[in-house]
Design a protein around this motif. Sequence first.
Motif, short mmCIF file in Angstrom:
data_model
loop_
_atom_site.label_atom_id
_atom_site.label_comp_id
_atom_site.label_asym_id
_atom_site.label_seq_id
_atom_site.Cartn_x
_atom_site.Cartn_y
_atom_site.Cartn_z
N LYS A 1 15.06 89.46 27.87
CA LYS A 1 15.14 88.97 29.15
C LYS A 1 15.89 90.23 29.86
O LYS A 1 16.44 91.02 29.23
N ASP B 1 9.77 86.77 33.54
CA ASP B 1 11.10 85.98 33.27
C ASP B 1 10.84 84.59 34.15
O ASP B 1 11.09 83.63 33.77
N ASP C 1 8.05 82.21 32.85
CA ASP C 1 8.77 81.58 31.78
C ASP C 1 9.15 80.22 32.26
O ASP C 1 9.12 79.08 31.80
N HIS C 2 10.11 80.47 33.52
CA HIS C 2 10.86 79.56 33.95
C HIS C 2 10.07 78.49 34.65
O HIS C 2 10.18 77.14 34.66
N GLU D 1 6.70 77.69 34.07
CA GLU D 1 6.04 77.13 32.74
C GLU D 1 6.96 75.80 32.34
O GLU D 1 6.28 74.83 32.16
N GLN D 2 8.29 76.35 32.12
CA GLN D 2 9.06 75.12 31.56
C GLN D 2 9.24 74.07 32.58
O GLN D 2 9.22 72.87 32.30
#
Length: 118
Positions: free
Chosen positions: A59, A104, A107-108, A110-111
């Motif tokens: 990250k 980064d 990913d956030h 997608e969460q």
Amino acid sequence: MSQEFSRTDRVSQEVFRLLSNMLRREVKDPRLQGLTLTECKVSKDLAVAKVYFTVMGAKQDDPAVTDALKALQKAKGFFRTELGKQLSLRITPDIRFHYDTVPDHVDHIEQLIKKALY
């Protein structure tokens, strides 16, 4: 007949290709293991090339990213010299490396989507 790509786009692609090849073939710094170039943007006057990179599995605030950036800064003179030899431009672009934060953010997001769906 219109141009499909502007000159800055073509220079950006060529700088990206040349830097990728140099990183893969000529640079042996272990701090650059897992580093991937993601994008290159050259300014309209071709004086500055912003090169974006990511480090696999890291990250933005990881020490691996900081080490990779230091290694890229150290090799910047070598990269610029080689670009000058291989590009037929009046001015060799100054290379500025930046960590690419898009992965980064992906990913956030997608969460958040998974959280909303379940």
